[in-house]
Design a protein around this motif. Structure first.
Motif, PDB file in Angstrom:
ATOM      1  N   TYR A 346       7.250   8.209   8.698  1.00  0.00           N
ATOM      2  CA  TYR A 346       5.877   7.724   8.556  1.00  0.00           C
ATOM      3  C   TYR A 346       5.892   6.211   8.416  1.00  0.00           C
ATOM      4  CZ  TYR A 346       4.566  12.571   8.012  1.00  0.00           C
ATOM      5  OH  TYR A 346       4.364  13.897   8.243  1.00  0.00           O
ATOM      6  N   LEU A 374       0.047   4.093  10.226  1.00  0.00           N
ATOM      7  CA  LEU A 374      -1.049   3.968   9.265  1.00  0.00           C
ATOM      8  C   LEU A 374      -1.298   2.483   9.019  1.00  0.00           C
ATOM      9  CD1 LEU A 374      -3.054   4.887   7.147  1.00  0.00           C
ATOM     10  CD2 LEU A 374      -1.158   5.275   5.576  1.00  0.00           C
ATOM     11  N   VAL A 409      -8.077   0.921  -4.146  1.00  0.00           N
ATOM     12  CA  VAL A 409      -6.740   0.420  -4.464  1.00  0.00           C
ATOM     13  C   VAL A 409      -5.792   1.613  -4.358  1.00  0.00           C
ATOM     14  CG1 VAL A 409      -5.266  -0.663  -6.196  1.00  0.00           C
ATOM     15  CG2 VAL A 409      -7.655  -1.350  -5.985  1.00  0.00           C
ATOM     16  N   ILE A 410      -4.861   1.532  -3.429  1.00  0.00           N
ATOM     17  CA  ILE A 410      -4.009   2.684  -3.178  1.00  0.00           C
ATOM     18  C   ILE A 410      -2.537   2.327  -3.345  1.00  0.00           C
ATOM     19  CG2 ILE A 410      -5.654   3.730  -1.578  1.00  0.00           C
ATOM     20  CD1 ILE A 410      -3.531   2.793   0.615  1.00  0.00           C
ATOM     21  N   GLU A 411      -1.732   3.361  -3.438  1.00  0.00           N
ATOM     22  CA  GLU A 411      -0.289   3.174  -3.483  1.00  0.00           C
ATOM     23  C   GLU A 411       0.318   3.972  -2.348  1.00  0.00           C
ATOM     24  OE1 GLU A 411       1.717   2.307  -7.764  1.00  0.00           O
ATOM     25  OE2 GLU A 411       1.133   4.351  -7.352  1.00  0.00           O
ATOM     26  N   ILE A 412       1.113   3.308  -1.516  1.00  0.00           N
ATOM     27  CA  ILE A 412       1.726   4.050  -0.420  1.00  0.00           C
ATOM     28  C   ILE A 412       3.229   4.119  -0.636  1.00  0.00           C
ATOM     29  CG2 ILE A 412      -0.029   3.623   1.328  1.00  0.00           C
ATOM     30  CD1 ILE A 412       2.050   1.483   2.384  1.00  0.00           C
TER      31      ILE A 412
ATOM     32  N   ALA B   2      -4.211   2.855  -9.259  1.00  0.00           N
ATOM     33  CA  ALA B   2      -4.106   3.033  -7.795  1.00  0.00           C
ATOM     34  C   ALA B   2      -4.071   4.512  -7.431  1.00  0.00           C
ATOM     35  CB  ALA B   2      -2.837   2.358  -7.292  1.00  0.00           C
ATOM     36  N   ILE B   3      -4.700   4.826  -6.339  1.00  0.00           N
ATOM     37  CA  ILE B   3      -4.686   6.208  -5.850  1.00  0.00           C
ATOM     38  C   ILE B   3      -3.492   6.373  -4.936  1.00  0.00           C
ATOM     39  CG2 ILE B   3      -6.039   7.995  -4.695  1.00  0.00           C
ATOM     40  CD1 ILE B   3      -8.444   6.035  -4.985  1.00  0.00           C
ATOM     41  N   ARG B   4      -2.775   7.450  -5.131  1.00  0.00           N
ATOM     42  CA  ARG B   4      -1.580   7.669  -4.330  1.00  0.00           C
ATOM     43  C   ARG B   4      -1.971   8.164  -2.932  1.00  0.00           C
ATOM     44  NH1 ARG B   4       3.720   9.119  -5.639  1.00  0.00           N
ATOM     45  NH2 ARG B   4       4.884   9.117  -3.685  1.00  0.00           N
ATOM     46  N   ALA B   5      -1.457   7.490  -1.929  1.00  0.00           N
ATOM     47  CA  ALA B   5      -1.713   7.902  -0.548  1.00  0.00           C
ATOM     48  C   ALA B   5      -0.608   8.837  -0.090  1.00  0.00           C
ATOM     49  CB  ALA B   5      -1.757   6.678   0.350  1.00  0.00           C
ATOM     50  N   ASN B   6      -0.977   9.799   0.709  1.00  0.00           N
ATOM     51  CA  ASN B   6       0.008  10.731   1.239  1.00  0.00           C
ATOM     52  C   ASN B   6      -0.025  10.664   2.764  1.00  0.00           C
ATOM     53  OD1 ASN B   6       1.568  12.882   2.038  1.00  0.00           O
ATOM     54  ND2 ASN B   6       0.111  14.458   1.357  1.00  0.00           N
ATOM     55  N   PRO B   7       0.857   9.871   3.354  1.00  0.00           N
ATOM     56  CA  PRO B   7       0.824   9.704   4.816  1.00  0.00           C
ATOM     57  C   PRO B   7       1.007  11.015   5.578  1.00  0.00           C
ATOM     58  CG  PRO B   7       2.261   8.065   3.799  1.00  0.00           C
ATOM     59  CD  PRO B   7       1.911   9.065   2.730  1.00  0.00           C
ATOM     60  N   ILE B  10      -2.277  13.615   7.194  1.00  0.00           N
ATOM     61  CA  ILE B  10      -2.851  13.587   8.545  1.00  0.00           C
ATOM     62  C   ILE B  10      -2.181  14.641   9.439  1.00  0.00           C
ATOM     63  CG2 ILE B  10      -1.338  11.784   9.469  1.00  0.00           C
ATOM     64  CD1 ILE B  10      -3.963  10.499  10.530  1.00  0.00           C
ATOM     65  N   ARG B  45     -17.371   7.679   8.683  1.00  0.00           N
ATOM     66  CA  ARG B  45     -16.312   6.684   8.611  1.00  0.00           C
ATOM     67  C   ARG B  45     -15.465   6.792   7.347  1.00  0.00           C
ATOM     68  NH1 ARG B  45     -14.214   1.868   7.230  1.00  0.00           N
ATOM     69  NH2 ARG B  45     -15.508   1.641   5.408  1.00  0.00           N
ATOM     70  N   ARG B  49     -11.459   7.470   6.951  1.00  0.00           N
ATOM     71  CA  ARG B  49     -10.501   6.511   6.387  1.00  0.00           C
ATOM     72  C   ARG B  49      -9.643   7.194   5.316  1.00  0.00           C
ATOM     73  NH1 ARG B  49      -7.259   2.996   7.867  1.00  0.00           N
ATOM     74  NH2 ARG B  49      -6.682   1.433   6.369  1.00  0.00           N
ATOM     75  N   TYR B  50     -10.300   7.991   4.468  1.00  0.00           N
ATOM     76  CA  TYR B  50      -9.549   8.712   3.429  1.00  0.00           C
ATOM     77  C   TYR B  50      -8.472   9.590   4.075  1.00  0.00           C
ATOM     78  CZ  TYR B  50     -13.115   7.517  -0.093  1.00  0.00           C
ATOM     79  OH  TYR B  50     -13.949   6.863  -0.949  1.00  0.00           O
ATOM     80  N   GLN B  52      -7.099   9.190   7.127  1.00  0.00           N
ATOM     81  CA  GLN B  52      -6.041   8.370   7.717  1.00  0.00           C
ATOM     82  C   GLN B  52      -5.040   7.950   6.661  1.00  0.00           C
ATOM     83  OE1 GLN B  52      -8.098   5.099   9.618  1.00  0.00           O
ATOM     84  NE2 GLN B  52      -7.836   6.020  11.637  1.00  0.00           N
ATOM     85  N   MET B  53      -5.546   7.593   5.499  1.00  0.00           N
ATOM     86  CA  MET B  53      -4.658   7.087   4.452  1.00  0.00           C
ATOM     87  C   MET B  53      -4.025   8.218   3.642  1.00  0.00           C
ATOM     88  SD  MET B  53      -6.404   3.625   3.099  1.00  0.00           S
ATOM     89  CE  MET B  53      -7.600   4.390   2.076  1.00  0.00           C
ATOM     90  N   LYS B  58      -9.055  12.439  -3.315  1.00  0.00           N
ATOM     91  CA  LYS B  58     -10.395  11.931  -2.994  1.00  0.00           C
ATOM     92  C   LYS B  58     -11.109  12.906  -2.059  1.00  0.00           C
ATOM     93  CE  LYS B  58     -11.484   7.660  -4.342  1.00  0.00           C
ATOM     94  NZ  LYS B  58     -12.811   7.305  -4.783  1.00  0.00           N
TER      95      LYS B  58
END
Lengths: 577, 381
Positions: A346, A374, A409-412, B2-7, B10, B45, B49-50, B52-53, B58
């Motif tokens: 990813y 991304l 505000v996110i954490e990747i 911060a919110i944790r993104a999970n790639p 998707i 939109r 976006r949510y 995609q990230m 959320k």
């Protein structure tokens, strides 16, 4: 001795309506006709047009004119045009004087009456001055057909090959022990994914094999003296270990500076953890990985998450305000290369704005976004923060981003972070600038003669700049500049002679006291001091006729040709009359 | 925080139909053309976006996918062919699978094979069960009367049992939906009064689908409304008037007139939807998920077997009528048992609920703002 008034012709240009809508051009011509020495005064719609110029030529012949005044636009615009007209009529071109009644009058004034008065005064000034103009002859010097190219990157090699292909000699001086420059550190190139190695190898081979290119590796230019067409360069070449180096003296007509750039030091940005977090690497370190055919973390494992951070050192108030131009598309290239090496990986691309200018780049970006990269946008001025992940996380690091498209505000997650380090001027760019007598901007990049119309020339004649030493740019632009510089120089070589403007300063050596004030003052290093005679001397080919030395000379020993005290005073008297 | 993104999210959404969301570059055209997109709910939109990230939590708490009726205007206007409408649809499928606590829904959306397999298994069990039941206490030659193969009194009990099971499943999932979207949000302060005062919206949205009518294209709303009303009519008839419906040989027009109208409505609307999906007549019907087909085919099969059973019964062909009755039930039971709580049909509950919750939430936010405003003024003074 009072000399006889020369016969003067005055031509007032209407410039369509540009001048005539404010200035009463006929009145200006009529008033000029009354001035002493003026035998003909005319007003005409477009003096610069062919009929306008023919009118002057015809009058010179019919009325035996000896001096000409053209009241029209700025001399920057058409002085050359009218000088040529005078020459074609057999008159010395320096017998022309222009009165700028457009930029200085009609474009800046509304009141027609006062503007007409001012135009009359300016014409009067010209008439007074032109009587005292002297016939001047332009000089020409021989052009040495050899060229010195400083820097053996893609720009330098390209320029050198242009000279070689034209059958001219080029000296290619490279500081390191190999050619290729920064491009030799790159794997593939955007957007067509051609191998940089192929591009470089071919050029290195051709440069090395060419009889016309003399490659000086492990060498530095120590000094450069002389002027356009006739430079003398001293190049110091380091010897093999144990051996002492040697100096080589070279005669060259021009110099192309292609000293390139250096990458931004990522450890200057503390919140990216470069140097502390082992898997935060720079773009050049990643290029090295790609060239070695492996994409892996320091632990030797393939990364599950790769993050690419843009604008590292670029477009920031803290470091460099400019854009480094190549990083965005290089980042896109990385996204593709990672995906092709590790299809399950990813890739996040943390950017500020995506700059996809240039041929094929927008398509390249679009195709890459379809590869599920991304894209995360952070605010200019803000910055992501990279930290080590917590024990329970499925990744090595976490990057906090104030993401602009979502407002969150996110954490990747990331296992490998690639910092797109920008370009900056080399730390020795100041030395190079002094060596070849060119200037640098606030960021250390060399300044071109004109940013749009003369992008490879500098304010020092015979010194050209190409590639990333002038500003960040990509390979096509760099190559184009190298070729442009070579074309400019080859043009001069083919003429064989360099024409030097007749307007320059002269030292009357009988009056010179040898105080050397002018030596230090000259911005073009055009004044030589002869310790034997203890007199200073102006190298006319280098002089730009700025007049600084003329004003400074305590003995009044320096005269500016075409700007003599007598001429200027006459002009002032004329304008006040 | 911060919110944790999970790639990876998707990729996870791909089987649910979100295949083109990566193409979105957030021009916002979709949200601009959508008649429902209005603060505080700006879609498609934002949910795109949510997604995609990969902001999983959320999205799980997001009501917005349910506020869309998929008119397809956004997909038509999308310059990137990112299919915002279909993305919203996929998010509804994904949300259905998140609300469902049994995990069955996830299986169904993971692969259509699970869903078809489950339908077949339930159908076979239904056939076996009803045949066994019929032969144990009645005669295959009798459709009604004391010796009936499947007496309406027994089916009535069966129907109500099924209804209670379905209701329990739906309510427990709806409770989870409430928790994800409203309950766990600490910042949201909504009084019980707000919930009660707006409860009527549930009924309004369920029966009128009035928001759907605000879409530029009116025909999808009309057909959808027709399908829903026909089904509800049928449901009322079956749940409350089964004896009158089943008993013969005469036709009780007071009941049957509703039955016939509902049947016509059901068959016609199902066929219209099927045709549109086959022809991909507009953006909304361009992308058909397997679950869409399974639902429509089951519905049509239920209607057609019901009609055949009715005709056979009326013409006194009792053996065939009984067999057709079993066949009918073999479609009805999986359709209700599997589609309502775990698949496409669950939207009958979630969409009106979401619209109700959305109004409650907006009212809560407004109230919080009103309360915050004077305090801010005082501080400023």
């Amino acid at each position: 001795m009072e000399m006889a008034e020369p016969r003067i012709g005055v031509y007032v240009c209407n410039c369509g309506t540009n001048i005539a809508k404010v200035v009463d051009c006929d009145a200006v011509a009529e008033s000029a006709a009354q001035l002493p020495g003026v035998v003909v005064a005319r007003s005409y719609k477009y003096m610069c047009s062919n009929p306008g110029q023919e009118m002057i030529v015809q009058d010179i012949e019919e009325h035996s004119l000896e001096r000409v005044i053209v009241a029209a636009c700025s001399p920057r615009m058409h002085e050359r045009t009218f000088r040529r007209a005078l020459e074609s009529a057999g008159l010395n071109p320096y017998f022309l004087e222009m009165a700028n009644i457009r930029e200085h009058v009609s474009w800046v004034h509304d009141d027609g009456e006062e503007a007409t008065q001012k135009a009359k005064a300016l014409v009067h000034a010209g008439v007074s001055r032109v009587a005292r103009n002297e016939p001047l002859e332009r000089m020409s010097v021989d052009m040495c057909p050899n060229t010195l190219v400083i820097g053996g990157g893609i720009a330098g090699m390209t320029a050198a090959l242009e000279f070689a292909d034209a059958g001219k000699k080029a000296y290619l001086v490279e500081r390191l022990d190999h050619l290729g420059g920064n491009l030799a550190r790159v794997d593939l190139t955007a957007p067509y994914l051609d191998s940089a190695r192929d591009i470089i190898t071919d050029r290195v081979r051709r440069v090395t094999e060419s009889e016309n290119v003399e490659v000086l590796l492990d060498a530095e230019v120590r000094s450069l003296e002389g002027f356009v067409g006739n430079f003398k360069a001293t190049v110091h070449q380091n010897g093999r270990p144990g051996e002492s180096g040697s100096d080589v003296a070279l005669d060259v007509g021009s110099v192309v500076v292609c000293t390139g750039y250096k990458e931004f030091d990522a450890s200057r940005i503390t919140h990216y953890g470069y140097g502390k977090l082992p898997n935060v690497i720079t773009s050049f370190e990643f290029e090295r990985m790609l060239r070695e055919g492996r994409v892996e973390t320091k632990e030797g494992k393939p990364p599950q998450y790769v993050a690419i951070v843009h604008c590292v050192g670029s477009r920031s108030e803290e470091f460099h305000s400019y854009c480094s131009r190549v990083c965005c598309m290089t980042a896109i290239k990385y996204a593709r290369e990672v995906k092709s090496a590790l299809p399950g990986c990813y890739v996040s691309d943390v950017y500020v704005d995506m700059h996809a200018f240039g041929k094929g780049m927008e398509d390249f970006y679009e195709r890459s976004s379809e590869l599920k990269t991304l894209f995360l946008m952070y605010e200019r001025g803000g910055h992501p923060v990279i930290r080590k992940a917590d024990p329970g996380d499925d990744c090595g690091m976490l990057i906090q981003v104030d993401e602009q498209l979502s407002g969150e505000v996110i954490e990747i997650p990331a296992d490998l972070v690639i910092l797109m380090v920008g370009m900056e001027a080399r730390e020795d760019s100041g030395d190079v600038a002094r060596l070849v007598n060119i200037s640098r901007d606030k960021d250390g990049w060399f300044i071109e003669s004109h940013p749009k119309l003369d992008p490879v020339a500098t304010t020092t004649e015979g010194i050209f700049i190409a590639g990333t030493c002038a500003a960040p740019k990509d390979i096509p632009d760099t190559v184009a500049q190298a070729r442009a510089a070579a074309a400019r120089i080859l043009g001069k070589i083919s003429v064989g002679k360099i024409e030097i403007d007749a307007v320059y300063a002269e030292v009357d050596e009988d009056h010179c006291s040898g105080c050397r004030i002018c030596n230090e003052l000259c911005p073009y290093v055009a004044i030589e001091y002869d310790p034997e005679t203890k007199r200073s001397h102006v190298i006319s080919a280098l002089c730009k006729a700025c007049g600084a030395c003329v004003a400074a000379c305590p003995s009044g020993a320096i005269k500016a040709r075409h700007f003599t005290d007598e001429q200027i005073f006459a002009q002032i008297e004329g304008v006040l009359a | 925080m911060a919110i944790r993104a999970n790639p990876k999210l998707i990729d996870e959404l791909e089987p649910y139909g979100a295949e083109d969301v990566v193409k979105c570059y957030h021009c916002g055209n979709c949200s601009a053309v959508c008649p429902f997109s209005e603060a505080p709910y700006v879609f498609p939109r934002r949910p795109m976006r949510y997604l995609q990230m990969g902001l999983e939590e959320k999205l799980k708490g997001d009501l917005q996918p349910w506020l869309c009726y998929y008119c397809g205007e956004c997909s038509d206007q999308c310059p990137r062919e990112a299919e915002p409408g279909e993305t919203m649809m996929s998010l509804r499928r994904w949300l259905t699978s998140r609300y469902d606590w049994t995990g069955i829904s996830r299986l169904f959306y993971k692969s259509w094979r699970y869903e078809v397999g489950a339908v077949v298994v339930v159908a076979i069990l239904t056939i076996i069960g009803f045949l066994a039941f019929g032969f144990s206490q009645g005669s295959i030659d009798h459709y009604d009367g004391p010796n009936a193969f499947l007496p309406s009194s027994s089916i009535h009990i069966f129907d109500w049992t099924l209804a209670i099971v379905l209701l329990a499943l739906l309510l427990s999932n709806a409770a989870r939906m409430w928790w994800f979207t409203m309950g766990r949000d600490k910042t949201l302060r909504v009084s019980v009064g707000t919930y009660v005062s707006r409860a009527y919206l549930l009924v309004v949205h369920f029966f009128t689908q009035k928001r759907y009518s605000q879409c530029e294209r009116k025909s999808p709303w009309l057909v959808h409304l027709g399908l829903m009303l026909s089904y509800v009519t049928m449901l009322i008839l079956i749940m409350f008037f089964l004896a009158e419906m089943a008993s013969g040989p005469g036709v009780d027009w007071r009941v049957h007139v509703f039955g016939y109208i509902a049947t016509i409505g059901l068959v016609a609307s199902t066929i219209v939807f099927l045709r549109r999906r086959i022809r991909k007549s507009s953006a909304a019907y361009k992308h058909s998920h397997e679950s869409d087909w399974i639902f429509l085919i089951l519905l049509l099969a239920v209607a057609l077997t019901g009609i055949t059973q009715h005709i056979l019964h009326r013409y006194g062909v009792d053996v065939a009528a009984n067999l057709m009755y079993v066949t009918h039930l073999a479609f009805v039971v999986p359709m209700l048992l599997l589609e309502v709580p775990f698949s496409k049909w669950s939207h009958l509950a979630y969409r009106p609920l979401a619209m109700y919750f959305a109004e409650v939430r907006a009212a809560g936010l407004e109230k919080a703002e009103r309360e915050a405003a004077p305090a801010g003024d005082l501080q400023a003074a």
